[in-house]
Enzyme design. Sequence first.
Site: not given
Length: 214
Positions: A18, A46, A81
């Site tokens: 964000t 995963y 990021d």
Amino acid sequence: MAKHLVLVAGNIGAGKTTLTERIGARLGWWTGYESVTDNPYLSDFYGDMHAWSFHLQVFFLGHRADQYLEASRDSRSAILDRSIYEDAHIFARALHHMGNLGERDYLAYRRLFEVVVNGLPRPDLLIYLKAPVPVLMDRIRKRARNMETGITPDYLSLLDSFYSEWLGAFDLCPVLTIQTGDLDFAHHPDHLDLVVQRIQDKLAGKEVMDLTQK
């Protein structure tokens, strides 16, 4: 204006994406994001972390190195990021600590990491976003990403401890710590204004206090 390379670091749910989006839009900076939707290893990872941890970490290493080089070629300042340094000092370390990345693979990865980062441009500023674990858990639950369903408070606390150790020795560039528990720069323009001003002052070499409250 001087060109800058700014990195956004922080635990899962701290607000990195964000903030990167908002700063890029506000200042006209080049933005780079973590590879999730186009990551060829995430689903396998995963499903079996022990088997795929090394592959995933090597992929992220190459992906982030490409980002740094692309950012350095762009004429604009850049904000990324998550940093390449977190891959090694936080996440690969956590995988090793939990037994999902064996000693041999961990050491091989760390050697490759050191070679890669030594050829990358040094950042001008690291923004460290920090929030209490209960706040992080609440944000993770609200965004409801399937891949994050197994994240526990204990895991976030482990990462938090690794962040503290890493930043205690980090000396590549200045660090601006921002407590995001009470900040909402996505919906409150005045919160974003405050963060932008701190970033600009820090890049200008001014003495800037960490942002610990609204």
